[in-house]
Scaffold this motif. Structure first.
Motif, PDB file in Angstrom:
ATOM      1  N   ARG A   9       0.978  -1.262  -0.111  1.00 17.87           N
ATOM      2  CA  ARG A   9      -0.063  -0.049   0.055  1.00 17.87           C
ATOM      3  C   ARG A   9       0.816   1.172   0.073  1.00 17.87           C
ATOM      4  O   ARG A   9       0.534   2.074  -0.647  1.00 17.87           O
ATOM      5  CB  ARG A   9      -1.010   0.190   1.161  1.00 17.87           C
ATOM      6  CG  ARG A   9      -1.850  -0.919   1.170  1.00 17.87           C
ATOM      7  CD  ARG A   9      -3.492  -0.285   0.763  1.00 17.87           C
ATOM      8  NE  ARG A   9      -3.978  -1.269   0.175  1.00 17.87           N
ATOM      9  CZ  ARG A   9      -4.587  -1.164  -1.212  1.00 17.87           C
ATOM     10  NH1 ARG A   9      -4.073  -0.319  -1.817  1.00 17.87           N
ATOM     11  NH2 ARG A   9      -5.332  -2.230  -1.470  1.00 17.87           N
ATOM     12  N   ARG A  10       1.965   1.200   0.725  1.00 15.24           N
ATOM     13  CA  ARG A  10       2.811   2.448   0.920  1.00 15.24           C
ATOM     14  C   ARG A  10       3.458   2.699  -0.513  1.00 15.24           C
ATOM     15  O   ARG A  10       3.759   3.754  -0.828  1.00 15.24           O
ATOM     16  CB  ARG A  10       3.932   2.087   1.895  1.00 15.24           C
ATOM     17  CG  ARG A  10       4.890   3.089   2.221  1.00 15.24           C
ATOM     18  CD  ARG A  10       4.547   4.504   2.609  1.00 15.24           C
ATOM     19  NE  ARG A  10       5.729   5.380   2.821  1.00 15.24           N
ATOM     20  CZ  ARG A  10       5.526   6.530   2.595  1.00 15.24           C
ATOM     21  NH1 ARG A  10       4.414   7.014   2.497  1.00 15.24           N
ATOM     22  NH2 ARG A  10       6.461   7.365   2.868  1.00 15.24           N
ATOM     23  N   ILE A  11       3.892   1.535  -1.038  1.00 14.29           N
ATOM     24  CA  ILE A  11       4.685   1.873  -2.500  1.00 14.29           C
ATOM     25  C   ILE A  11       3.596   2.413  -3.477  1.00 14.29           C
ATOM     26  O   ILE A  11       3.885   3.107  -4.274  1.00 14.29           O
ATOM     27  CB  ILE A  11       5.259   0.353  -2.647  1.00 14.29           C
ATOM     28  CG1 ILE A  11       6.291  -0.031  -2.280  1.00 14.29           C
ATOM     29  CG2 ILE A  11       5.363   0.450  -4.374  1.00 14.29           C
ATOM     30  CD1 ILE A  11       6.810  -1.442  -2.152  1.00 14.29           C
ATOM     31  N   LEU A  12       2.343   1.822  -3.117  1.00 14.31           N
ATOM     32  CA  LEU A  12       1.347   2.594  -4.342  1.00 14.31           C
ATOM     33  C   LEU A  12       0.997   3.883  -3.854  1.00 14.31           C
ATOM     34  O   LEU A  12       1.087   4.762  -4.712  1.00 14.31           O
ATOM     35  CB  LEU A  12       0.067   1.380  -4.332  1.00 14.31           C
ATOM     36  CG  LEU A  12       0.073   0.320  -4.821  1.00 14.31           C
ATOM     37  CD1 LEU A  12      -0.793  -0.879  -4.576  1.00 14.31           C
ATOM     38  CD2 LEU A  12       0.436   0.237  -6.353  1.00 14.31           C
ATOM     39  N   LEU A  14       3.200   6.230  -2.603  1.00 10.03           N
ATOM     40  CA  LEU A  14       4.322   6.766  -3.008  1.00 10.03           C
ATOM     41  C   LEU A  14       4.516   7.041  -4.509  1.00 10.03           C
ATOM     42  O   LEU A  14       4.493   8.240  -5.246  1.00 10.03           O
ATOM     43  CB  LEU A  14       5.635   6.112  -2.687  1.00 10.03           C
ATOM     44  CG  LEU A  14       6.194   6.179  -1.377  1.00 10.03           C
ATOM     45  CD1 LEU A  14       7.132   5.294  -0.732  1.00 10.03           C
ATOM     46  CD2 LEU A  14       6.548   7.629  -0.986  1.00 10.03           C
ATOM     47  N   THR A  15       3.898   5.882  -5.453  1.00  3.05           N
ATOM     48  CA  THR A  15       3.767   6.169  -6.875  1.00  3.05           C
ATOM     49  C   THR A  15       2.716   7.047  -7.159  1.00  3.05           C
ATOM     50  O   THR A  15       3.018   8.098  -8.034  1.00  3.05           O
ATOM     51  CB  THR A  15       3.527   4.807  -7.239  1.00  3.05           C
ATOM     52  OG1 THR A  15       4.597   3.867  -6.997  1.00  3.05           O
ATOM     53  CG2 THR A  15       3.287   4.708  -8.830  1.00  3.05           C
ATOM     54  N   ARG A  16       1.529   7.179  -6.414  1.00  3.13           N
ATOM     55  CA  ARG A  16       0.502   8.023  -6.675  1.00  3.13           C
ATOM     56  C   ARG A  16       1.064   9.572  -6.482  1.00  3.13           C
ATOM     57  O   ARG A  16       0.976  10.495  -7.052  1.00  3.13           O
ATOM     58  CB  ARG A  16      -0.851   7.806  -5.982  1.00  3.13           C
ATOM     59  CG  ARG A  16      -1.644   6.794  -6.465  1.00  3.13           C
ATOM     60  CD  ARG A  16      -2.997   6.919  -5.836  1.00  3.13           C
ATOM     61  NE  ARG A  16      -2.694   6.511  -4.279  1.00  3.13           N
ATOM     62  CZ  ARG A  16      -2.997   5.247  -3.624  1.00  3.13           C
ATOM     63  NH1 ARG A  16      -3.003   4.171  -4.717  1.00  3.13           N
ATOM     64  NH2 ARG A  16      -2.989   5.193  -2.375  1.00  3.13           N
ATOM     65  N   ALA A  18       4.203  10.450  -6.489  1.00  5.52           N
ATOM     66  CA  ALA A  18       5.372  10.803  -7.607  1.00  5.52           C
ATOM     67  C   ALA A  18       4.635  11.246  -8.940  1.00  5.52           C
ATOM     68  O   ALA A  18       5.217  11.915  -9.727  1.00  5.52           O
ATOM     69  CB  ALA A  18       6.134   9.553  -7.795  1.00  5.52           C
ATOM     70  N   ARG A  19       3.267  10.814  -9.138  1.00  8.92           N
ATOM     71  CA  ARG A  19       2.673  11.060 -10.402  1.00  8.92           C
ATOM     72  C   ARG A  19       1.572  12.316 -10.044  1.00  8.92           C
ATOM     73  O   ARG A  19       0.769  12.342 -11.103  1.00  8.92           O
ATOM     74  CB  ARG A  19       2.082   9.762 -10.828  1.00  8.92           C
ATOM     75  CG  ARG A  19       3.254   8.968 -11.334  1.00  8.92           C
ATOM     76  CD  ARG A  19       2.802   7.546 -11.844  1.00  8.92           C
ATOM     77  NE  ARG A  19       3.818   6.812 -12.565  1.00  8.92           N
ATOM     78  CZ  ARG A  19       3.769   5.631 -12.767  1.00  8.92           C
ATOM     79  NH1 ARG A  19       2.589   5.009 -12.388  1.00  8.92           N
ATOM     80  NH2 ARG A  19       4.867   4.897 -13.429  1.00  8.92           N
ATOM     81  N   PRO A  21       0.648  15.945 -10.155  1.00  7.23           N
ATOM     82  CA  PRO A  21       1.265  17.195 -10.938  1.00  7.23           C
ATOM     83  C   PRO A  21       1.395  18.371  -9.978  1.00  7.23           C
ATOM     84  O   PRO A  21       0.631  18.539  -9.000  1.00  7.23           O
ATOM     85  CB  PRO A  21       0.235  17.405 -11.831  1.00  7.23           C
ATOM     86  CG  PRO A  21      -1.048  17.085 -11.625  1.00  7.23           C
ATOM     87  CD  PRO A  21      -0.663  15.888 -10.665  1.00  7.23           C
ATOM     88  N   ASP A  25       3.962  22.034 -13.539  1.00  8.58           N
ATOM     89  CA  ASP A  25       3.151  21.261 -14.381  1.00  8.58           C
ATOM     90  C   ASP A  25       1.717  21.860 -14.996  1.00  8.58           C
ATOM     91  O   ASP A  25       1.704  21.845 -16.370  1.00  8.58           O
ATOM     92  CB  ASP A  25       2.947  19.701 -13.769  1.00  8.58           C
ATOM     93  CG  ASP A  25       4.202  19.094 -13.455  1.00  8.58           C
ATOM     94  OD1 ASP A  25       5.071  19.353 -14.072  1.00  8.58           O
ATOM     95  OD2 ASP A  25       4.126  18.274 -12.574  1.00  8.58           O
ATOM     96  N   LYS A  26       1.058  22.287 -14.102  1.00 15.32           N
ATOM     97  CA  LYS A  26      -0.235  22.858 -14.629  1.00 15.32           C
ATOM     98  C   LYS A  26      -0.111  23.933 -15.288  1.00 15.32           C
ATOM     99  O   LYS A  26      -0.804  24.270 -16.284  1.00 15.32           O
ATOM    100  CB  LYS A  26      -0.982  22.955 -13.441  1.00 15.32           C
ATOM    101  CG  LYS A  26      -2.464  23.347 -13.865  1.00 15.32           C
ATOM    102  CD  LYS A  26      -3.647  23.004 -12.858  1.00 15.32           C
ATOM    103  CE  LYS A  26      -4.858  23.297 -13.383  1.00 15.32           C
ATOM    104  NZ  LYS A  26      -5.215  24.699 -13.891  1.00 15.32           N
ATOM    105  N   VAL A  29       1.135  23.328 -18.843  1.00 13.28           N
ATOM    106  CA  VAL A  29       0.016  22.832 -19.625  1.00 13.28           C
ATOM    107  C   VAL A  29      -1.136  24.027 -19.972  1.00 13.28           C
ATOM    108  O   VAL A  29      -1.453  24.150 -20.989  1.00 13.28           O
ATOM    109  CB  VAL A  29      -0.642  21.679 -19.204  1.00 13.28           C
ATOM    110  CG1 VAL A  29      -1.733  21.019 -19.995  1.00 13.28           C
ATOM    111  CG2 VAL A  29       0.378  20.493 -19.161  1.00 13.28           C
TER     112      VAL A  29
END
Lengths: 231, 196
Positions: A9-12, A14-16, A18-19, A21, A25-26, A29
């Motif tokens: 769960r923690r890895i997921l 962290l991935t969220r 990291a992704r 914006p 970034d905004k 765009v």
């Protein structure tokens, strides 16, 4: 349903993270999208006989395109810039155009006597200060509009893809084929941006100065003002 | 956000919206502002490299701008947007070749420029590990896993998006989780062996 352990769960999570914006970034765009909506999608939409063109009718197609193509999609784009306060631009070339309120579009023939864009390497002195206003173009130009739009859209796509040299080449072709184009101001704004992207700052400044003097109510003024040519 | 007929989004981050098919009118700008993070993550989760993110996200919203008037509220807006993302990314991959791994651009941002390099290292490691673990899954399982675990769609939304039924989604999610968990355990075991 089988669940994941806390480490998974923690890895997921962290991935969220990291992704997710950032504001930068905004902002990037925002500006790309603003420019594309003014120059890109609108032109392709009109060229393909899209709904907006049909709504305004063939006779008004040039006017629709010429007013920087901002009324496409009805209310969707109206007020984009007006209510869109983005942070200072990141160092990218793309810039957003201003949006004119729908009730006050730049009239055809007003402030649009911008001269044709330059050939790569061509002196800006070739630009004609007294180019004919749009209102004098008549029906002949109307028949070439889809072709003009296609070419302009191709140029814009090249610019967006980072190939400003190819964009300039297409813009030059546009100028030769359609010297009295109804879309001259859109073409010139894109030329300024492309010149900036190829570090031809002096030429960009000259063309930008001319553009800003003549295209008083163009919705692309902000794009040009914020480019290397407007500084 | 309020629709023309008074439907509201209560959660600005990831709103759950299901409006009456005849009662949808959405303005582009608030949709863009509200769903930008969702779309950005959805694009990133499909392996689009950092260098192409701006262009692909922009393309998604150009399509949204063009098509928003056709949205009738038969699905949630998230489902509809996910469908747009799917098509735009597939188109991007087809045009550019399938070079998208989501890995290569990790080197584009030097750690020195980051406020908290330690946390960033942890996030990058997590992204890389998730990418490796996702490769162990079949495409159908991976899609459901990513949509549910990373994009946080509901199983019902995923069923609508993938045109399957909810039971199928749950079955795939269960299998995908098992693959993910086992892969993670193997990774841990491998790390433990290296340390000893």
């Amino acid at each position: 349903m089988m669940d994941l352990d806390p480490e998974a769960r923690r890895i997921l999570e962290l991935t969220r993270e990291a992704r997710t914006p950032s504001a930068r970034d905004k902002a990037r765009v925002d500006r790309l999208l603003g420019a594309a909506l003014a120059l890109g999608s609108a032109t392709s939409h009109a060229a393909s006989g899209g709904a907006a063109t049909k709504v305004v009718g063939t006779a008004a197609a040039i006017k629709w395109a010429g007013i920087a193509l901002l009324a496409i999609g009805g209310a969707g784009y109206v007020g984009w810039k007006a209510s869109h306060r983005t942070p200072p631009p990141s160092p990218v070339v793309a810039v957003a155009p201003a949006v004119v309120p729908p009730e006050a579009p730049a009239p055809i023939g007003q402030g649009t006597a911008i001269a044709a864009p330059m050939e790569p390497g061509e002196e800006p002195s070739a630009l004609r200060a007294g180019a004919a206003p749009r209102s004098s173009h008549g029906k002949a130009a109307e028949g070439t509009l889809p072709e003009e739009l296609d070419l302009l859209h191709d140029a814009q796509s090249k610019w967006r893809a980072g190939n400003a040299a190819a964009a300039l080449s297409l813009l030059s072709e546009h100028r030769k084929r359609f010297p009295r184009s109804q879309l001259a101001s859109e073409r010139d704004a894109l030329t300024v941006l492309s010149l900036c992207a190829t570090n031809r700052t002096a030429e960009a400044r000259r063309l930008a100065r001319r553009f800003l003097q003549t295209a008083q109510r163009s919705p692309l003024r902000t794009s040009v003002e914020e480019s290397c040519g407007g500084r | 956000m309020t629709t023309e007929h008074g439907s509201t989004f209560s959660n600005p981050e990831i709103p759950e919206m299901r409006a009456d098919a005849e009662a949808v009118h959405l303005d582009f700008r608030p949709v863009y502002d509200t769903y930008f993070p969702f779309v950005w993550r959805a694009v990133a989760n499909r392996g689009v490299p950092d260098a192409a993110m701006d262009d692909v996200v922009q393309e998604v919203f150009l399509v949204v701008h063009r098509k928003l008037g056709e949205f009738q509220g038969r699905s949630t807006l998230r489902t509809w947007l996910s469908g747009v993302v799917r098509r735009v990314v597939a188109d991007h991959v087809r045009k550019r070749g399938n070079q998208a791994t989501g890995q290569e651009a990790l080197e584009d941002h030097p750690l020195e420029s980051l406020e908290d390099p330690g946390a960033e290292v942890e996030r990058r490691a997590a992204v890389q590990l998730v990418s490796v673990l996702l490769e162990k899954m079949s495409e159908a399982h991976r899609e459901v896993f990513v949509l549910y675990e990373l994009e946080q769609l509901t199983t019902r939304e995923i069923a609508e998006l993938t045109r399957t039924n909810e039971n199928t989604v749950q079955t795939r999610l269960k299998a995908a989780r098992r693959t993910f968990q086992r892969g993670l355990e193997r990774h841990r075991a491998s790390n433990a062996r290296r340390e000893t």
